[in-house]
Design a protein around this motif. Structure first.
Motif, PDB file in Angstrom:
ATOM      1  N   PRO A   9     -16.733 -16.674 -70.433  1.00  0.00           N
ATOM      2  CA  PRO A   9     -15.544 -16.783 -71.290  1.00  0.00           C
ATOM      3  C   PRO A   9     -14.346 -16.106 -70.619  1.00  0.00           C
ATOM      4  O   PRO A   9     -14.413 -14.931 -70.264  1.00  0.00           O
ATOM      5  CB  PRO A   9     -15.969 -16.052 -72.563  1.00  0.00           C
ATOM      6  CG  PRO A   9     -17.091 -15.150 -72.162  1.00  0.00           C
ATOM      7  CD  PRO A   9     -17.629 -15.597 -70.843  1.00  0.00           C
ATOM      8  N   ARG A  11     -10.157 -15.807 -71.021  1.00  0.00           N
ATOM      9  CA  ARG A  11      -8.863 -16.091 -71.646  1.00  0.00           C
ATOM     10  C   ARG A  11      -7.741 -16.013 -70.609  1.00  0.00           C
ATOM     11  O   ARG A  11      -7.853 -15.310 -69.617  1.00  0.00           O
ATOM     12  CB  ARG A  11      -8.575 -15.099 -72.771  1.00  0.00           C
ATOM     13  CG  ARG A  11      -9.488 -15.247 -73.976  1.00  0.00           C
ATOM     14  CD  ARG A  11      -8.992 -14.440 -75.163  1.00  0.00           C
ATOM     15  NE  ARG A  11      -8.807 -13.022 -74.817  1.00  0.00           N
ATOM     16  CZ  ARG A  11      -7.628 -12.405 -74.804  1.00  0.00           C
ATOM     17  NH1 ARG A  11      -6.524 -13.067 -75.082  1.00  0.00           N
ATOM     18  NH2 ARG A  11      -7.550 -11.130 -74.499  1.00  0.00           N
ATOM     19  N   SER A  51     -15.395 -21.117 -70.602  1.00  0.00           N
ATOM     20  CA  SER A  51     -14.643 -21.314 -71.839  1.00  0.00           C
ATOM     21  C   SER A  51     -13.270 -20.683 -71.668  1.00  0.00           C
ATOM     22  O   SER A  51     -13.161 -19.471 -71.470  1.00  0.00           O
ATOM     23  CB  SER A  51     -15.387 -20.659 -73.008  1.00  0.00           C
ATOM     24  OG  SER A  51     -14.553 -20.571 -74.161  1.00  0.00           O
ATOM     25  N   THR A  52     -12.218 -21.504 -71.743  1.00  0.00           N
ATOM     26  CA  THR A  52     -10.883 -20.968 -71.490  1.00  0.00           C
ATOM     27  C   THR A  52      -9.811 -21.732 -72.251  1.00  0.00           C
ATOM     28  O   THR A  52     -10.003 -22.889 -72.642  1.00  0.00           O
ATOM     29  CB  THR A  52     -10.557 -20.975 -69.984  1.00  0.00           C
ATOM     30  OG1 THR A  52      -9.338 -20.276 -69.758  1.00  0.00           O
ATOM     31  CG2 THR A  52     -10.438 -22.401 -69.454  1.00  0.00           C
ATOM     32  N   ASP A  53      -8.690 -21.058 -72.444  1.00  0.00           N
ATOM     33  CA  ASP A  53      -7.515 -21.665 -73.063  1.00  0.00           C
ATOM     34  C   ASP A  53      -6.393 -21.840 -72.039  1.00  0.00           C
ATOM     35  O   ASP A  53      -5.262 -22.147 -72.396  1.00  0.00           O
ATOM     36  CB  ASP A  53      -7.011 -20.759 -74.200  1.00  0.00           C
ATOM     37  CG  ASP A  53      -6.611 -19.370 -73.697  1.00  0.00           C
ATOM     38  OD1 ASP A  53      -7.153 -18.928 -72.652  1.00  0.00           O
ATOM     39  OD2 ASP A  53      -5.768 -18.715 -74.338  1.00  0.00           O
ATOM     40  N   ASP A  54      -6.715 -21.628 -70.764  1.00  0.00           N
ATOM     41  CA  ASP A  54      -5.689 -21.545 -69.720  1.00  0.00           C
ATOM     42  C   ASP A  54      -5.841 -22.676 -68.698  1.00  0.00           C
ATOM     43  O   ASP A  54      -6.941 -22.895 -68.161  1.00  0.00           O
ATOM     44  CB  ASP A  54      -5.794 -20.182 -69.025  1.00  0.00           C
ATOM     45  CG  ASP A  54      -4.684 -19.949 -68.027  1.00  0.00           C
ATOM     46  OD1 ASP A  54      -3.637 -19.399 -68.420  1.00  0.00           O
ATOM     47  OD2 ASP A  54      -4.873 -20.328 -66.853  1.00  0.00           O
ATOM     48  N   ASP A  70     -12.637 -26.414 -73.363  1.00  0.00           N
ATOM     49  CA  ASP A  70     -11.314 -25.953 -73.790  1.00  0.00           C
ATOM     50  C   ASP A  70     -11.439 -25.137 -75.072  1.00  0.00           C
ATOM     51  O   ASP A  70     -11.906 -25.645 -76.099  1.00  0.00           O
ATOM     52  CB  ASP A  70     -10.389 -27.147 -74.022  1.00  0.00           C
ATOM     53  CG  ASP A  70     -10.095 -27.901 -72.731  1.00  0.00           C
ATOM     54  OD1 ASP A  70      -9.735 -27.240 -71.745  1.00  0.00           O
ATOM     55  OD2 ASP A  70     -10.232 -29.137 -72.719  1.00  0.00           O
ATOM     56  N   ARG A  71     -11.019 -23.882 -74.989  1.00  0.00           N
ATOM     57  CA  ARG A  71     -11.148 -22.999 -76.145  1.00  0.00           C
ATOM     58  C   ARG A  71      -9.931 -23.150 -77.062  1.00  0.00           C
ATOM     59  O   ARG A  71      -8.792 -23.019 -76.605  1.00  0.00           O
ATOM     60  CB  ARG A  71     -11.286 -21.545 -75.700  1.00  0.00           C
ATOM     61  CG  ARG A  71     -11.783 -20.648 -76.829  1.00  0.00           C
ATOM     62  CD  ARG A  71     -11.725 -19.173 -76.499  1.00  0.00           C
ATOM     63  NE  ARG A  71     -12.304 -18.821 -75.219  1.00  0.00           N
ATOM     64  CZ  ARG A  71     -12.437 -17.558 -74.806  1.00  0.00           C
ATOM     65  NH1 ARG A  71     -12.028 -16.566 -75.584  1.00  0.00           N
ATOM     66  NH2 ARG A  71     -12.945 -17.295 -73.624  1.00  0.00           N
ATOM     67  N   SER A  76      -8.816 -17.647 -79.284  1.00  0.00           N
ATOM     68  CA  SER A  76      -8.348 -17.065 -78.021  1.00  0.00           C
ATOM     69  C   SER A  76      -7.490 -15.826 -78.205  1.00  0.00           C
ATOM     70  O   SER A  76      -6.833 -15.375 -77.269  1.00  0.00           O
ATOM     71  CB  SER A  76      -7.551 -18.127 -77.239  1.00  0.00           C
ATOM     72  OG  SER A  76      -8.332 -19.270 -77.003  1.00  0.00           O
ATOM     73  N   GLU A  80     -10.337 -11.534 -80.968  1.00  0.00           N
ATOM     74  CA  GLU A  80     -11.431 -12.474 -81.235  1.00  0.00           C
ATOM     75  C   GLU A  80     -12.680 -12.031 -80.462  1.00  0.00           C
ATOM     76  O   GLU A  80     -12.620 -11.798 -79.263  1.00  0.00           O
ATOM     77  CB  GLU A  80     -11.027 -13.883 -80.812  1.00  0.00           C
ATOM     78  CG  GLU A  80     -11.928 -14.974 -81.325  1.00  0.00           C
ATOM     79  CD  GLU A  80     -11.867 -15.135 -82.833  1.00  0.00           C
ATOM     80  OE1 GLU A  80     -12.894 -15.519 -83.419  1.00  0.00           O
ATOM     81  OE2 GLU A  80     -10.795 -14.859 -83.430  1.00  0.00           O
ATOM     82  N   ALA A  85     -16.484 -17.401 -78.905  1.00  0.00           N
ATOM     83  CA  ALA A  85     -16.316 -18.331 -77.789  1.00  0.00           C
ATOM     84  C   ALA A  85     -17.662 -18.938 -77.394  1.00  0.00           C
ATOM     85  O   ALA A  85     -17.754 -20.132 -77.083  1.00  0.00           O
ATOM     86  CB  ALA A  85     -15.684 -17.618 -76.596  1.00  0.00           C
TER      87      ALA A  85
END
Length: 220
Positions: A9, A11, A51-54, A70-71, A76, A80, A85
């Motif tokens: 995970p 972020r 797992s990422t939002d970037d 895609d998180r 994110s 959290e 995640a």
């Protein structure tokens, strides 16, 4: 078919060390060290997920052979928990039995760590396992401006301290069912001891990063 997956995970946001997860360490973005560790254990790990939002992290993860989940933004935030995640990843995959959690901020691990830990995990029918390291410091509390020893008596030698351990973050193995029940470590989790300089690396600041770089060069 049941399988074992690795989840990393990562972020995008990092306040104390901006873009730390893609900052280069020993010539590689930080997250890549954990991806390569997972790839070196393909006899145990069937798939590697980041797992990422970037967007930048996603591109790097794909470049080095990981699959990306895609998180969502709501998972994110700074507060959290990691388990959310992991649950999100599991919600997109079928037939997962075990999850190996690798934290990008703990980039260095002994080469045989997962093999040894996974053997114990299976042989003991564990629902979870995590790595710990013995601490050799003298701890105390300050109450009303008074120092109160916690794990020793004043004058006691360090080598005579009762053993205490800390969760070093190098490796976690959990049953998928445990994670879906909102936990990574159960009360019955097996504490796998790792006594290695890498256990003291957990990157959150520039000083942590510099120490990791120094330690890696010292161990090469």
């Amino acid at each position: 078919m049941s399988k074992t997956i690795a989840i990393i995970p990562v972020r995008g946001g990092s306040k104390r060390l901006p873009e730390k997860n893609i900052k280069f360490l020993d010539g590689l973005p930080l997250i890549v060290h954990s991806i390569l560790f997972a790839k070196a254990n393909i006899d145990i790990i069937d798939d590697i997920y980041v797992s990422t939002d970037d967007k930048k992290i996603k591109e790097i993860a794909i470049q080095y052979g990981a699959k990306v989940i895609d998180r969502p933004a709501e998972l994110s935030g700074d507060f959290e928990p990691t388990v959310s995640a992991l649950k999100h990843v599991l919600s997109t995959i079928e037939s997962v039995e075990n999850v190996v959690l690798l934290q990008a901020t703990n980039p260095f691990r002994p080469a045989n760590l997962l093999k040894e830990a996974f053997g114990i995990f299976n042989n003991n029918n564990c629902d979870s396992l995590f790595t710990v390291t013995r601490n050799h410091q003298k701890f105390g509390k300050i109450v009303n401006d008074k120092y109160i020893p916690f794990n020793y008596e004043i004058g006691q030698r360090s080598q005579d301290l009762e053993p205490l351990y800390f969760e070093n973050g190098l490796l976690y193995i959990s049953k998928a069912t445990l994670i879906l029940d909102n936990s990574i470590i159960s009360e019955n989790a097996f504490p796998f001891q790792v006594n290695h300089p890498f256990a003291n690396v957990d990157i959150d600041t520039q000083e942590d990063f510099d120490y990791a770089d120094f330690l890696l060069k010292s161990n090469q």
